[in-house]
Design an enzyme around this catalytic site. Sequence first.
Site, short mmCIF file in Angstrom:
data_model
loop_
_atom_site.label_atom_id
_atom_site.label_comp_id
_atom_site.label_asym_id
_atom_site.label_seq_id
_atom_site.Cartn_x
_atom_site.Cartn_y
_atom_site.Cartn_z
N HIS A 119 0.63 1.26 -13.33
CA HIS A 119 1.25 0.00 -13.82
C HIS A 119 2.69 0.46 -13.71
O HIS A 119 3.14 1.54 -14.18
CB HIS A 119 0.83 -0.28 -15.29
CG HIS A 119 1.57 -1.64 -15.76
ND1 HIS A 119 1.22 -2.59 -15.17
CD2 HIS A 119 2.57 -1.71 -16.55
CE1 HIS A 119 2.24 -3.71 -15.96
NE2 HIS A 119 2.86 -2.96 -16.36
N GLU A 149 5.96 6.31 -9.50
CA GLU A 149 4.58 6.21 -8.99
C GLU A 149 4.00 7.00 -7.85
O GLU A 149 2.90 7.67 -8.15
CB GLU A 149 4.55 4.79 -8.35
CG GLU A 149 5.02 3.54 -9.56
CD GLU A 149 4.80 2.24 -9.01
OE1 GLU A 149 3.49 2.05 -8.79
OE2 GLU A 149 5.48 1.29 -9.14
N GLY A 164 0.65 -1.40 -0.05
CA GLY A 164 0.02 0.05 0.00
C GLY A 164 0.81 1.14 0.10
O GLY A 164 0.08 2.31 0.34
C1 GAR Z 1 3.21 -1.10 -7.45
O1 GAR Z 1 4.52 -0.85 -7.92
C2 GAR Z 1 2.02 -1.20 -8.65
O2 GAR Z 1 2.45 -0.31 -9.44
C3 GAR Z 1 2.05 -2.48 -8.99
O3 GAR Z 1 2.23 -3.34 -7.60
C4 GAR Z 1 2.76 -2.13 -6.93
C5 GAR Z 1 2.13 -2.24 -5.35
O4 GAR Z 1 2.78 -1.56 -4.43
N1 GAR Z 1 1.01 -2.66 -9.78
C6 GAR Z 1 0.87 -3.62 -10.73
O5 GAR Z 1 1.83 -4.26 -11.04
C7 GAR Z 1 -0.71 -3.77 -11.39
N2 GAR Z 1 -0.70 -4.44 -12.66
P1 GAR Z 1 1.98 -0.77 -3.19
O6 GAR Z 1 0.94 -1.83 -2.72
O7 GAR Z 1 3.25 -0.64 -2.33
O8 GAR Z 1 1.45 0.49 -4.03
#
Ligand code: GAR
Length: 210
Positions: free
Chosen positions: A112, A183, A15
């Site tokens: 993504h 991100e 998260g």
């Molecule tokens: C992030 O890097 C997000 O971009 C990726 O998962 C991670 C989640 O981290 N999402 C994907 O790969 C979707 N296809 P977080 O739980 O720390 O935000």
Amino acid sequence: MKEKIGIAVLVSGGGTNLQALINAEKSGALEHGHIVAVISSQRDAYALERARIAGIPGYAFVRKELGADEFERRIAETVDSSGASLIILAGFMSILSENFVKKYPDRIINIHPALIPSFCGKGYYGLRVHEEALKRGVKITGATVHFVNEIPDGGRIIMQKAVRVRDGDTPEKLQKRVMRQAEWIIYPKAAEKVCRELIEKEKNNGKVQS
Ligand code: GAR
């Protein structure tokens, strides 16, 4: 009071993107959005703890326990009853059905961890994306925020940011850099942009939450 769009954030893991959104709402950078619910597909996701600390109602629905239809029905019910009109996928590791996605046209966004159309689509999620980017030897990668439609990672692109790959990168190192440099920066910005646009739209329908 300022007009705001209710947001439900869907998560599965740590998260950190949810945290970036929470921080942005607190600082006022996410001026036109208000996070009203955090919905996790994993009961033990740390994202739920982040929601609890921030005082946001958290919910967990597990697909394997409920079956695909009931899983999505519960999510939709929670989104609707929380008053959210925007769904933000933040590391949500479950692909939503065409049926679900069609209920919320232009109202679901995703981040993504690559520059779409590279390293995206079914099977490309989390660390795997960075492993593939390193295997292919790209020198530039990044992150993409996009609308969600029935094609995995196929919806309209809202924002992108490039990040340099360095010699000696591991998937973990690259993932951290993409999160930090792309991100956590573009997701709150893109969310604010979409909220602002939805307010304009909803004003015309007389449906803005204040
Ligand atoms: C992030 O890097 C997000 O971009 C990726 O998962 C991670 C989640 O981290 N999402 C994907 O790969 C979707 N296809 P977080 O739980 O720390 O935000």
